[in-house]
Design an enzyme around this catalytic site. Structure first.
Site, PDB file in Angstrom:
ATOM      1  N   HIS A  63       0.848  -1.204   0.000  1.00 36.31           N
ATOM      2  CA  HIS A  63       0.000   0.000   0.000  1.00 36.31           C
ATOM      3  C   HIS A  63       0.874   1.241   0.000  1.00 36.31           C
ATOM      4  O   HIS A  63       2.086   1.177   0.227  1.00 36.31           O
ATOM      5  CB  HIS A  63      -0.989  -0.029   1.162  1.00 36.31           C
ATOM      6  CG  HIS A  63      -0.385   0.094   2.525  1.00 36.31           C
ATOM      7  ND1 HIS A  63       0.365  -0.902   3.110  1.00 36.31           N
ATOM      8  CD2 HIS A  63      -0.416   1.103   3.437  1.00 36.31           C
ATOM      9  CE1 HIS A  63       0.743  -0.525   4.321  1.00 36.31           C
ATOM     10  NE2 HIS A  63       0.292   0.704   4.532  1.00 36.31           N
ATOM     11  N   HIS A  65       1.460   3.990   1.797  1.00 39.53           N
ATOM     12  CA  HIS A  65       1.839   4.825   2.934  1.00 39.53           C
ATOM     13  C   HIS A  65       3.360   4.960   2.928  1.00 39.53           C
ATOM     14  O   HIS A  65       4.074   4.030   2.540  1.00 39.53           O
ATOM     15  CB  HIS A  65       1.393   4.186   4.255  1.00 39.53           C
ATOM     16  CG  HIS A  65      -0.002   4.565   4.656  1.00 39.53           C
ATOM     17  ND1 HIS A  65      -0.784   3.782   5.467  1.00 39.53           N
ATOM     18  CD2 HIS A  65      -0.751   5.672   4.352  1.00 39.53           C
ATOM     19  CE1 HIS A  65      -1.968   4.385   5.652  1.00 39.53           C
ATOM     20  NE2 HIS A  65      -1.960   5.515   4.971  1.00 39.53           N
ATOM     21  N   ASP A  67       5.654   4.746   5.085  1.00 35.46           N
ATOM     22  CA  ASP A  67       6.490   3.741   5.765  1.00 35.46           C
ATOM     23  C   ASP A  67       6.478   2.404   5.030  1.00 35.46           C
ATOM     24  O   ASP A  67       7.132   1.452   5.456  1.00 35.46           O
ATOM     25  CB  ASP A  67       6.083   3.566   7.239  1.00 35.46           C
ATOM     26  CG  ASP A  67       4.625   3.185   7.432  1.00 35.46           C
ATOM     27  OD1 ASP A  67       3.754   3.679   6.684  1.00 35.46           O
ATOM     28  OD2 ASP A  67       4.347   2.373   8.337  1.00 35.46           O
ATOM     29  N   HIS A  68       5.784   2.337   3.882  1.00 38.32           N
ATOM     30  CA  HIS A  68       5.787   1.111   3.071  1.00 38.32           C
ATOM     31  C   HIS A  68       6.276   1.338   1.635  1.00 38.32           C
ATOM     32  O   HIS A  68       6.707   0.403   0.979  1.00 38.32           O
ATOM     33  CB  HIS A  68       4.397   0.471   3.052  1.00 38.32           C
ATOM     34  CG  HIS A  68       4.006  -0.099   4.384  1.00 38.32           C
ATOM     35  ND1 HIS A  68       4.037  -1.442   4.667  1.00 38.32           N
ATOM     36  CD2 HIS A  68       3.619   0.518   5.525  1.00 38.32           C
ATOM     37  CE1 HIS A  68       3.670  -1.633   5.928  1.00 38.32           C
ATOM     38  NE2 HIS A  68       3.407  -0.467   6.476  1.00 38.32           N
TER      39      HIS A  68
HETATM   40 ZN    ZN Z   1      -0.125   1.786   6.459  1.00 33.70          ZN
END
Ligand code: ZN
Length: 246
Positions: A63, A65, A67-68
């Site tokens: 996904h 975000h 932090d990903h």
């Molecule tokens: Zn997330």
């Protein structure tokens, strides 16, 4: 298959851990390695754990975000400016990746999304339920529940005759059973011990469903400080640098 945890932290650096990133490599059946997620701090983790960035042929994203997926601008710029990459880098992510990746690059390094470089960045957007094959790796996405400006997926990845599944971030949805069913390794969010947090997975809920999922191994990741302090017995608690072979 050899999987190394390059980052298993949450978005807020709990436990001083890097953002989410798993590296799969070192199988004779695989032409190079791949990443599952590439959070904002992942290039630092790649250096810390001695991974050769030019061997990474694909980055699979759960996904969008930071932090990903927020480490991609640095990985791409490293290939362009430092590591002398020439082989294409394939990024397989949810619908929206082709727009969000250049947008992130432009915010962080203006002009970088259209800079000339000696390798191609190939973005493939994957729909839930439609498998994608690249570099000898087959990935199937399942729709999860985790608002991130684009669909959030869990991934079931088949390579070299093994299956590694990852829930990404999500609250409990029934499709987690299909994602992780019989997987050689299921990596699952275990955010809290039992406290429900909207759009995230707590260990008590996951544990209740484990008999239906039936993974051969379970590794918990994306843990809050309380989970890091109380890792469940009998399962793998992710740590940055940890290597799992299966
Ligand atoms: Zn997330």
């Amino acid at each position: 298959m050899r999987l190394q945890v390059l980052g298993c932290g949450d978005a807020f650096g709990s436990g001083g851990r890097f953002h989410t990133c798993f590296h799969v490599d070192a199988s004779e059946d695989l032409p190079g390695g791949f990443l599952i997620d590439c959070g904002a701090s992942s290039l630092i983790a790649i250096r810390r754990f001695g991974v050769e960035p030019n061997r990474i042929h694909t980055v699979f994203l759960t996904h969008l975000h930071g932090d990903h997926f927020g480490g991609l601008p640095w990985l791409i710029l490293d290939g362009q400016l430092v590591s002398g990459r020439t082989q294409p880098l394939t990024v397989v992510g949810p619908p929206g990746t082709a727009e969000r990746l250049p947008a992130a690059m432009e915010v962080l390094f203006p002009g970088s999304s259209t800079a000339e470089r000696r390798f191609r960045v190939v973005v493939e957007e994957m729909e839930a339920g439609r498998p994608v094959e690249t570099g000898g790796v087959r990935a199937t996405a399942y729709a999860m529940r985790h608002p991130s400006g684009a669909p959030a997926h869990a991934l079931r990845i088949e390579a070299a005759g093994k299956v590694v599944s990852y829930t990404g971030d999500t609250e409990w949805v029934e499709d987690i059973v299909a994602v992780g069913h019989g997987a050689d390794l299921l990596i699952a969010e275990g955010y809290t011990v039992e406290r429900p947090v909207k759009f995230h997975l707590d260990w008590a809920t996951l544990k209740r469903h484990l008999p239906e999922i039936g993974p051969k191994r379970l590794m918990l990741t994306h843990m809050s400080p309380e989970m890091i302090a109380h890792p469940p017995d009998g399962y793998i608690a992710a740590e940055d640098g940890l290597v799992v072979t299966f």
